[in-house]
Enzyme design. Sequence first.
Site: not given
Lengths: 346, 346, 346, 346
Positions: A10, A30, A7, A196, A189, A192, A122
């Site tokens: 981004r 990928d 994968g 957020e 997460k 988290h 990110g």
Amino acid sequence: MQLGMIGLGRMGADMVRRLTKGGQQCIAYDVQSAAVDRLKQEGVAGAASLQDLVAQLEKPRAVWLMVPAAVVDATLEKLVPLLEPGDVVIDGGNSYYHDDIRRANELGARQLHYVDVGTSGGVAGRERGYCLMIGGEPEVVKRLEPIFAALAPGAAAAPPTPGRTATSGSTADQGFLHCGPQGAGHFVKMVHNGIEYGIMAAYAEGLNILRHADAGKHAREADAETSPLRRPELYQYDLNLAEVTEVWRRGSVIGSWLLDLIAGSLVSDADLQNYTGRVSDSGEGRWTVAAAIDEGVPTPVLSAALFARFSSRGEADFANRVLSAMRHDFGGHVEKTAEPGSAPKG
Amino acid sequence: MQLGMIGLGRMGADMVRRLTKGGQQCIAYDVQSAAVDRLKQEGVAGAASLQDLVAQLEKPRAVWLMVPAAVVDATLEKLVPLLEPGDVVIDGGNSYYHDDIRRANELGARQLHYVDVGTSGGVAGRERGYCLMIGGEPEVVKRLEPIFAALAPGAAAAPPTPGRTATSGSTADQGFLHCGPQGAGHFVKMVHNGIEYGIMAAYAEGLNILRHADAGKHAREADAETSPLRRPELYQYDLNLAEVTEVWRRGSVIGSWLLDLIAGSLVSDADLQNYTGRVSDSGEGRWTVAAAIDEGVPTPVLSAALFARFSSRGEADFANRVLSAMRHDFGGHVEKTAEPGSAPKG
Amino acid sequence: MQLGMIGLGRMGADMVRRLTKGGQQCIAYDVQSAAVDRLKQEGVAGAASLQDLVAQLEKPRAVWLMVPAAVVDATLEKLVPLLEPGDVVIDGGNSYYHDDIRRANELGARQLHYVDVGTSGGVAGRERGYCLMIGGEPEVVKRLEPIFAALAPGAAAAPPTPGRTATSGSTADQGFLHCGPQGAGHFVKMVHNGIEYGIMAAYAEGLNILRHADAGKHAREADAETSPLRRPELYQYDLNLAEVTEVWRRGSVIGSWLLDLIAGSLVSDADLQNYTGRVSDSGEGRWTVAAAIDEGVPTPVLSAALFARFSSRGEADFANRVLSAMRHDFGGHVEKTAEPGSAPKG
Amino acid sequence: MQLGMIGLGRMGADMVRRLTKGGQQCIAYDVQSAAVDRLKQEGVAGAASLQDLVAQLEKPRAVWLMVPAAVVDATLEKLVPLLEPGDVVIDGGNSYYHDDIRRANELGARQLHYVDVGTSGGVAGRERGYCLMIGGEPEVVKRLEPIFAALAPGAAAAPPTPGRTATSGSTADQGFLHCGPQGAGHFVKMVHNGIEYGIMAAYAEGLNILRHADAGKHAREADAETSPLRRPELYQYDLNLAEVTEVWRRGSVIGSWLLDLIAGSLVSDADLQNYTGRVSDSGEGRWTVAAAIDEGVPTPVLSAALFARFSSRGEADFANRVLSAMRHDFGGHVEKTAEPGSAPKG
């Protein structure tokens, strides 16, 4: 150490770059060969197929999945038959921890290890490093530490917390943490991200109040359908949000990385006209509230933040029509098409 | 430059220290002479009375009030008759901006200037510097810049925001900002605190979910009054919150100064047994929601955070008894005294 | 027609009584033989065991379960082997509709029919009749209509809705409705209860505001931890809530059956001292919000009502301690033990 | 008795009709003479001007204002100079109770009496009667009882509340109540409307969940921006909301007059396509939350209902754009223009 990465979107591609820069050896794969080629041009080893990927990896293999949550199971279906006992599969995406628990059992039955990693950071993660929340068997997680350490921001990314002893041996200070058994990483997460949502909504609501601090300058209709602003003299401020968010970045109680980002957005686009305000949610916020409900823990703020996103996408429309219908039926109220005074500020 | 400081509590005394260290000349006064004496021992000039304070200040005078919001007017009543046209009074406390507008008018009628300064930074401000949000007449605010610059954290306190040009001439980059006419400073600070409530609640709710991630380990009753946990196998995690908050400090999207503080608290008091959970609110959160309502701006998150504080102090009790009465009357439900499973985790 | 009733608690026993009065023939069974005996003394046929119950019923049998949601599956485990193809099992309790779908499949595999009935009406249902929301196969639901009609309130229980044609053939006008396939009955009942939570909370919050309309009579401290009431002259009302709720019962927009109940409670217990305010939730409110989240439908009100119940049971305590810890760490704020002014009104 | 009515809009004209039918003598006035003419054609006495109105009234006069809240003061400015000591002015509209307190003082200084009446009942009030919440001096309110009794629904409008003694002497059983001194009537009405917002939202949210119970039939995209519906088989219901709301009208816990209205709306307009969902708020909901904040009473439900109305009018747009900007900046997320699956159901 060596890691297969499946994968190269981004996140996945940038993680390969950070790992490589950190001295780890990646084999990248990928379904879109162009994504592999891009990394090959940067000197990273690539694989032409899952078979090829598995063949290139030393045993026991470590394979990291960085694919959309919705295709993890389909990927595992193809990958798992190629693996051998002792190999490790790491899901670094945004899987629901329920799936982690199921998959850990399924892979465990084949003597494969499953590790779930919640990854935050990110697009900035390539430079800043990624905060990693990890679930899995202790010895397996331990074995993968070089990978985690290379991806994480490192101890210097934040000043030491007063009172923490240097000898605690915890890796949290470096930016990665073994939270518990399988699912624990994505559970942490998930929460988290739920937090957020709440923090983001707090800033967004506050900035919206600041933006309308000039409400007293706009005449509002005086009719039975509209509540007039009683003291317009109190709302005569033209506030510069780019400046306000910038000043908050220094010394204030609400300084944060998210605030840094907002301040940056407002520099070039003071009215945020690049956006329409249709806000997606990718699952973790929903799961967070669902977990809170299961546990019996009140989360009025996190749920309000989640529902504001739903509403931004028009999902309250039918409910609003029900309200209008009731108002019509008991009070003869006719819907207004727009309200002067609110329109100009968006 | 020279500044008279009235009010040497926690905040006021530290601000005098920071100003002094920054090369400004303070004359310090407090109704409690012991507070003045403490600063005098540190080499700061002190005043024995308001008259004395005013007498020691060069004209045009600058007097900073750092007293509880509830006593600002009483202090002004004594101070104002001692001042002369051109003098400036600065309210650096947590006044309601409605009061600023009124006071600016009252002082203006005597040719006195009024400046309101919202001050964020808390007990850490002495070292970190204070974030200052300022309302007042432009030339008066300009005149006071040396004071603001000495109190503020300075540009180095945060990395530059990409896209901001060095030549913008804004002082926001140094940590203080002239937001607008009188009241604007406290308006921005009010919303700042409203946001603060929301952010704090987001963390608090999220940590509460993490804390109860072991809910599946505690048997819950199965009766008509209790909703059983359907899948206890999903809630078997014992999470270490000190470690989780520490790991989030590096690279995660929710990193912030408030998170730094929580991580610190949890190091030495993992269950936060130093606190009972009775949470005060000192006004700004209320005023923020009231302003939102005036403006017609939705603030579901900020208000939920505010109301959670009210509820923490038992203010929902009568409403809850109404609910119990209804449940009894339509369903014959009898109140339970406690619910096993929730008790042990607090 | 004939019906076997399993579970003679508060609801089950009253339903047998209403069915019997309505000309239906019930065979009553409960694991506690005393409950069976009570109904036998009232002339109802009783069964000594599940076997006995099944033996007394004509084929195809209709058996209604009115047991806590948590023991439905255990009951079915014993009951199902005794039944024969064509028999119908009706779950009239508060089961989660997820379970209905599963059970319908399991029973269907044995050629047994499953019908889920959401039942509203509470302890008043014996006299008023029960509102029935039904899920199941059309012909099976049709077969059971005499039962539903006897339990339901009947058309006279409410004035006709303007615009509804008498020839619509719908049974909704009588107080029972076939909502859809299996699970639909409990789905609709679930949302019904979710709405109920919201309505109850709306009344409870409003009454709490009315109760504190005398807030201006109680001095509040003026310190940095407490927001003073700015205009005490606006909160000088001593409102009689029993009278207020009574007047609302006639002609107001918020008249309802729940309001009738509150008005009744307040007659004899004006301060609701019979209750402590620890409010249970029996599942439907949670499931409603979970369904909303799955669907992407915003439910800020229903979730706020749910979370207020959680908080009433102390489930926000840890979150509140997190808030107090943060306030201490950034502002030096010390928790207050109680706040004068709020205490006397509970 | 005799009453002057100023303001012959929807509410005022119908109140004159009900009063006349109830044997009271009205003199009707409106700035629009056509409104006066309409009532004159029905046999009601009319006035051509305020002077004319005052001249026609016997002393001590009783004048009822039924005009928009925003024009009450302007009307009083013209009316008051025409009145004489002992006369009574009644404000029956939706004034803010703050204004009542001020006006009562202003009129009191002229030996005029001021009575505030919160009026609920809407367009149905002419037939059903109006629920009246009254603030004022006891003897003045007592003097006006024939008026209140004629407007109110009367005791027969609701069954007696168990436990209330016939000898209590309270008028609440007839549908009107002297709540306290001036302002108390509108205070109680304000909270009544705040509750109304909450109840309406509870129904609206619940119906929205029911409407989307077929969510599993609509494919949802599987990408990183969209949370897939995990178990579509649980959301396969096509529910008929007109039927569901109709069945709830009989025997259910959530039966109410508002529910009656919704059921009626859905008969002819199942999708509520007559409305766009832009929901006004006329002030009382805002004031209710503001009062709660002043008192320190938590109102998470009432405020969520209020804010949902704000959001329905696009007032959250800027906040939503802030969210989108943040998501873009930390995660590279691009706003989606629409989400398949939600669109078709509105």
